[in-house]
Design a protein around this motif. Structure first.
Motif, PDB file in Angstrom:
ATOM      1  N   LYS A 173       0.827  -1.220   0.000  1.00 14.94           N
ATOM      2  CA  LYS A 173       0.000   0.000   0.000  1.00 14.94           C
ATOM      3  C   LYS A 173       0.857   1.265   0.000  1.00 14.94           C
ATOM      4  O   LYS A 173       0.544   2.264   0.682  1.00 14.94           O
ATOM      5  N   ARG A 175       1.366   3.453  -2.320  1.00 21.16           N
ATOM      6  CA  ARG A 175       0.709   4.640  -2.895  1.00 21.16           C
ATOM      7  C   ARG A 175      -0.209   5.310  -1.871  1.00 21.16           C
ATOM      8  O   ARG A 175      -0.239   6.541  -1.752  1.00 21.16           O
ATOM      9  N   ASP A 176      -0.947   4.511  -1.105  1.00 22.68           N
ATOM     10  CA  ASP A 176      -1.858   5.074  -0.105  1.00 22.68           C
ATOM     11  C   ASP A 176      -1.086   5.686   1.061  1.00 22.68           C
ATOM     12  O   ASP A 176      -1.465   6.747   1.577  1.00 22.68           O
ATOM     13  N   ARG A 177      -0.007   5.038   1.462  1.00 26.98           N
ATOM     14  CA  ARG A 177       0.724   5.492   2.645  1.00 26.98           C
ATOM     15  C   ARG A 177       1.678   6.647   2.363  1.00 26.98           C
ATOM     16  O   ARG A 177       1.839   7.539   3.206  1.00 26.98           O
ATOM     17  N   GLY A 179       2.079   8.192  -1.073  1.00 22.08           N
ATOM     18  CA  GLY A 179       1.762   9.025  -2.222  1.00 22.08           C
ATOM     19  C   GLY A 179       2.705   8.860  -3.395  1.00 22.08           C
ATOM     20  O   GLY A 179       2.770   9.722  -4.276  1.00 22.08           O
ATOM     21  N   THR A 181       4.479   5.974  -6.430  1.00 25.32           N
ATOM     22  CA  THR A 181       4.096   4.798  -7.203  1.00 25.32           C
ATOM     23  C   THR A 181       5.322   3.992  -7.609  1.00 25.32           C
ATOM     24  O   THR A 181       6.261   4.548  -8.203  1.00 25.32           O
TER      25      THR A 181
END
Length: 223
Positions: A173, A175-177, A179, A181
């Protein structure tokens, strides 16, 4: 004798100045099979590069000299002269007067860059400043390579933080944590692969990660 190459109509790239910046561009373009003609007024540099790249000895600050070597036929020109502000401005102005569609000019300061832009350079490059910024990012953290694309958007090569090792990209995760990619993974002895949700990350992998510079620095700082 210098190597002279008469440019064809709509020829490739005219590189003016064979210092470190200009010679690197000219040699790379030539190695890639691009049409290139280098222009240099120093006999010493002409002798150094003669036989290695297509070149001509001329003073590009003289508009007549540029006309005679066929500069008008080149769609792209690179002004690699940076140490002499006067010469840099004169050469760039001459190319603007010739109507060169794309002019790339080297600048050694912000003031120099503003002058080049005002007289018509389409692209102004700050090689020393750009290299210094890139090296600063590399020596200050865990990044192995750093390329800023535009407006802070950056692509880096880095070792995976411990919290990602042994997990798939979907499980991390990232990208969620953070920001950022993960766009690719390179495992030892394996070909580079584009990242998918099921791609598993190991401790010895190299990650190619994109995102804003500040977010990437935060992610790379993870243990």
């Amino acid at each position: 004798m210098p190597d002279k190459k008469a440019p064809e109509k709509n020829a490739g790239v005219l590189v003016i100045g064979l210092g470190r910046f200009g010679s690197a561009i000219a040699a790379t373009l030539d190695r890639l099979g691009q049409d290139v003609l280098a222009v240099e007024r120093s006999p010493e540099l002409i002798a150094q590069w003669s036989g290695r790249i297509p070149l001509v000895e001329a003073d590009a600050s003289n508009p007549t000299a540029l006309e005679q070597l066929g500069a008008r036929d080149f769609p792209v020109a690179v002004v690699g002269v940076g140490t002499s502000l006067e010469a840099s401005v004169l050469i760039t102005g001459n190319l603007v007067d010739l109507g060169t569609p794309q002019i790339w000019a080297k600048a050694i300061s912000a003031e120099h860059g503003r002058i080049l832009q005002r007289i018509g350079a389409h692209h102004v490059v700050f090689p020393e400043a750009d290299a210094g910024s890139r090296v600063a990012h590399l020596v200050s953290g865990k990044l192995l390579d750093y390329i800023e694309v535009e407006d802070g958007f950056t692509i880096v090569k880095m070792r995976p933080p411990k919290e990602t090792q042994g997990f798939t990209i979907e499980q991390t995760k990232v990208r969620d944590r953070y920001g950022v990619t993960i766009i690719g993974v390179k495992s030892p002895g394996q070909d580079f692969v584009y990242a998918e949700p099921t791609t598993r990350i190991s401790a010895n992998d190299l990650l190619i990660v994109s995102g804003h510079a500040e977010l990437l620095e935060r992610f790379a700082a993870r243990p």
